[in-house]
Design a protein around this motif. Sequence first.
Motif, short mmCIF file in Angstrom:
data_model
loop_
_atom_site.label_atom_id
_atom_site.label_comp_id
_atom_site.label_asym_id
_atom_site.label_seq_id
_atom_site.Cartn_x
_atom_site.Cartn_y
_atom_site.Cartn_z
N UNK A 42 0.82 -1.21 0.00
CA UNK A 42 0.00 0.00 0.00
C UNK A 42 0.85 1.26 0.00
N UNK A 43 1.96 1.24 0.73
CA UNK A 43 2.88 2.38 0.71
C UNK A 43 3.45 2.62 -0.66
N UNK A 44 3.79 1.53 -1.35
CA UNK A 44 4.33 1.66 -2.71
C UNK A 44 3.28 2.22 -3.66
N UNK A 45 2.05 1.76 -3.52
CA UNK A 45 0.97 2.22 -4.40
C UNK A 45 0.71 3.72 -4.21
N UNK A 46 0.67 4.17 -2.96
CA UNK A 46 0.29 5.55 -2.70
C UNK A 46 1.44 6.54 -2.69
N UNK A 47 2.66 6.09 -2.39
CA UNK A 47 3.75 7.05 -2.22
C UNK A 47 4.87 6.93 -3.23
N UNK A 48 4.86 5.94 -4.08
CA UNK A 48 5.91 5.80 -5.09
C UNK A 48 5.68 6.83 -6.18
N UNK A 49 6.74 7.47 -6.64
CA UNK A 49 6.55 8.43 -7.74
C UNK A 49 6.13 7.72 -9.01
N UNK A 50 5.24 8.34 -9.72
CA UNK A 50 4.77 7.73 -10.95
C UNK A 50 5.60 8.22 -12.13
N UNK A 51 5.58 7.48 -13.20
CA UNK A 51 6.33 7.87 -14.38
C UNK A 51 5.58 8.93 -15.18
N UNK A 52 4.31 9.10 -14.90
CA UNK A 52 3.51 10.10 -15.60
C UNK A 52 3.68 11.45 -14.90
N UNK A 53 4.03 12.44 -15.67
CA UNK A 53 4.15 13.77 -15.08
C UNK A 53 2.88 14.54 -15.33
N UNK A 54 2.45 15.22 -14.33
CA UNK A 54 1.24 16.02 -14.43
C UNK A 54 1.66 17.48 -14.54
N UNK A 55 1.36 18.08 -15.66
CA UNK A 55 1.70 19.49 -15.85
C UNK A 55 0.45 20.32 -15.63
N UNK A 56 0.69 21.46 -15.07
CA UNK A 56 -0.43 22.37 -14.85
C UNK A 56 -0.87 22.94 -16.19
N UNK A 57 -2.13 22.92 -16.41
CA UNK A 57 -2.64 23.50 -17.65
C UNK A 57 -3.12 24.91 -17.35
N UNK A 58 -2.60 25.83 -18.09
CA UNK A 58 -2.98 27.22 -17.91
C UNK A 58 -3.67 27.68 -19.19
N UNK A 59 -4.69 28.44 -19.01
CA UNK A 59 -5.36 29.01 -20.17
C UNK A 59 -4.57 30.24 -20.58
N UNK A 60 -3.83 30.10 -21.66
CA UNK A 60 -2.99 31.20 -22.10
C UNK A 60 -3.78 32.19 -22.94
#
Length: 69
Positions: free
Chosen positions: A23-41
């Motif tokens: 459970x620790x690995x599932x919730x706290x391991x860094x994922x390979x997917x990066x989440x970028x903030x989407x800004x309305x330019x």
Amino acid sequence: MFYKDGFFWGMHLIWWAIWIVALGWIFFAPSSTTYTETIEDDPATMLKIRFAKGEISKEEYERSKKLLK
């Protein structure tokens, strides 16, 4: 080795440890997917980004900047 009605407490503790680690690995391991903030330019920001990337020339940038204002 066997305690309380034949239940092996050592194996019970090992299973708890396995679940906690899983459970620790599932919730706290860094994922390979990066989440970028989407800004309305706004158009001015998009124009600056295109100019910075070299997609448009200085003349095109200045002309477009005047049109936006």
